[in-house]
Scaffold this active site. Structure first.
Site, short mmCIF file in Angstrom:
data_model
loop_
_atom_site.label_atom_id
_atom_site.label_comp_id
_atom_site.label_asym_id
_atom_site.label_seq_id
_atom_site.Cartn_x
_atom_site.Cartn_y
_atom_site.Cartn_z
N HIS A 178 0.81 -1.22 0.00
CA HIS A 178 0.00 0.00 0.00
C HIS A 178 0.84 1.27 0.00
O HIS A 178 0.28 2.37 -0.04
CB HIS A 178 -0.94 0.00 1.21
N ASP A 390 3.64 9.54 -1.81
CA ASP A 390 2.49 8.80 -1.30
C ASP A 390 2.22 7.64 -2.24
O ASP A 390 2.24 7.81 -3.47
CB ASP A 390 1.26 9.70 -1.23
#
Length: 490
Positions: A178, A390
């Site tokens: 993730h 991110d």
């Protein structure tokens, strides 16, 4: 890249997977269980991972293995067939595995060493031991569901796929990361790099948000595992025994239908009305982040300060709302970050607040319900998503979905260093390291015509609607099941 991912990049639609894997049980293995104890009892935890896996919980048999568990925890979530399998950890294990290796070593390393990773052997030993505990509990859950797909998640548990493979060679195993995967030069700094790579290669499919992260992983395998007889062929890794591990690009998404429902709910209307009255007559800029040094909150505040310096008329006509969800308060670096953020906000408000006027920056250091968050999304004229790096960032997908559902014309300013930037090129892309440049990007956003805003918003919202989290889950489970059933060397 899979057919679905390729189509996503082109903006074309492909049919949802119909493989019988969608009827199989799923044993999800993640650091945390998806529940927490709230004011009204046990409830779903916040966060992107829980949001993403909720469709699995609602549509599949199986189990969720994770850290947590106190007395009174339900055996399964309401309206779900998925059993909760809690793992208890000692204070020493939490210190070494979670606060140490996972979040002081791997987290900064995987985020391009924005903060210097700390390398402590005691932490590595703790990480290794706790991964073995997770694998033990996962095996018990798999024993109860012999047809299940094992789906392991994130950087906390990168040894678990091989630990499962060692005990059950024919078990279909998938792993999804993730967060970003850095360049081989950065990853090579980790003393236990081969152990991590071999742990991940226990999976049939190792998936990432972007082609860049997947390519970095493949290059790390080629460079660091050459002496172990590992070969990289295109997008696959071939092990010495002939087993082939597939890598995939699978950008995660949101439940667009659910956010659309929240956006049009009468209760949300009341929340929006209250906010609209509070900030009447002002252009609203919004930031929504977990309080973390990767999120670029300080750079964002400094850009706002430069914007207000150049444009005195905006000092009363603009308001910036920063929602910062508490994160790792027991870690010194995060406490220092909170102090620094609050000092910047105090200075900016002291510098630019006009007599008799409201402050230009409002700061909420707390989590919000999904309904409250939806109201802020609906109110905001501009959303600033400006992380230094991110893995994906789901906030921007939530925002464009809500804005579109309410007929809005919101503008998205998006860091080029997010996974979402690959999917949402219609946003105003920015380099958050360039603070002055970011301030001009905000000015650019404020100058866009209504037609330009609506066109960009419609394109982004449509992509999120088509490639939602349900498609992501379906595609991932189908690919894991297919690879898990392939013959060795196939």
């Amino acid at each position: 890249m899979s057919e679905q991912a390729t189509a996503a990049r082109r903006g074309t639609k492909v049919p949802r997977a119909t493989d019988d894997s969608m009827n199989r049980a799923v044993v999800a293995v993640a650091n945390r269980l998806p529940v927490q104890h709230g004011d009204d009892g046990w409830e779903l935890s916040p966060g992107g991972l829980v949001t993403a896996l909720r469709p699995v919980m609602s549509t599949h048999r199986g189990a969720w293995v994770g850290w947590g568990g106190t007395r009174g925890m339900p055996e399964a979530l309401p309206d779900s067939r998925v059993q909760l399998v809690p793992i208890g950890l000692s204070a020493a294990q939490v210190r070494n595995y979670y606060h140490g290796f996972a979040n002081a070593t791997l987290w900064p390393l995987l985020h391009n060493s924005i903060e210097k990773p700390r390398l402590e052997r005691a932490w590595w030993f703790g990480y290794r031991d706790v991964n073995a505990i997770f694998a033990d509990r996962a095996m018990k859950a798999l024993d109860a569901h012999p047809d299940a797909i094992a789906w392991v998640h994130d950087y906390h548990l990168m040894l678990v796929p091989q630990l499962i493979r060692d005990r059950r060679p024919d078990q279909p195993v998938g792993f999804f990361l993730h967060v970003p995967w850095p360049s081989p030069d950065i990853f090579a700094r980790l003393p236990w790099r081969e152990h991590i790579l071999m742990g991940l290669l226990g999976a049939d499919v190792v998936a990432f948000h972007t082609d860049e992260y997947r390519g970095n992983f493949l290059r790390a395998c080629a460079r660091l595992l050459r002496d172990a007889g590992i070969q990289v062929r295109d997008s696959s890794v071939v092990l010495p025994d002939g087993r082939v591990v597939t890598t995939a690009t699978a950008p995660i998404s949101i439940d667009a239908e659910e956010f659309t429902r929240h956006a049009t709910d009468p209760e949300t209307d009341r929340e929006i009305q209250a906010l609209a009255e509070q900030f009447s007559g002002r252009t609203v800029l919004l930031g929504v982040d977990r309080l973390d040094y990767t999120k670029g909150i300080i750079e964002r505040l400094l850009a706002l300060e430069q914007l207000l310096e150049r444009n005195p008329d905006l000092r009363t006509g603009l308001v910036f709302l920063q929602i910062a969800v508490p994160s790792r308060d027991d870690v010194r670096e995060y406490r220092q970050l909170r102090t620094t953020v609050e000092q910047h906000i105090g200075r900016i408000n002291g510098k630019f607040t006009q007599p008799g006027s409201d402050v230009p920056v409002h700061y909420l250091y707390r989590g919000l319900s999904q309904q409250q968050l939806t109201a802020y999304y609906a109110l905001a004229d501009v959303l600033l998503v400006t992380p230094l790096i991110d893995g994906m960032n789901l906030v921007c997908k939530e925002y464009v979905t809500v804005q579109q559902a309410r007929g809005g014309s919101g503008i998205l300013i998006l860091s080029e260093f997010t996974g979402a930037a690959v999917e949402m090129p219609q946003a105003i892309l920015c380099n958050p390291f360039d603070v002055e440049g970011l301030s001009y990007r905000i000015e650019q956003a404020l100058r866009l015509t209504d037609a330009e805003r609506r066109s960009a918003l419609a394109s982004m919202a449509e992509r999120v609607r088509i490639y939602d989290v349900h498609r992501w889950v379906s595609d991932q489970l189908t690919e894991i099941a297919a690879r898990g059933e392939a013959p060795v060397g196939g």
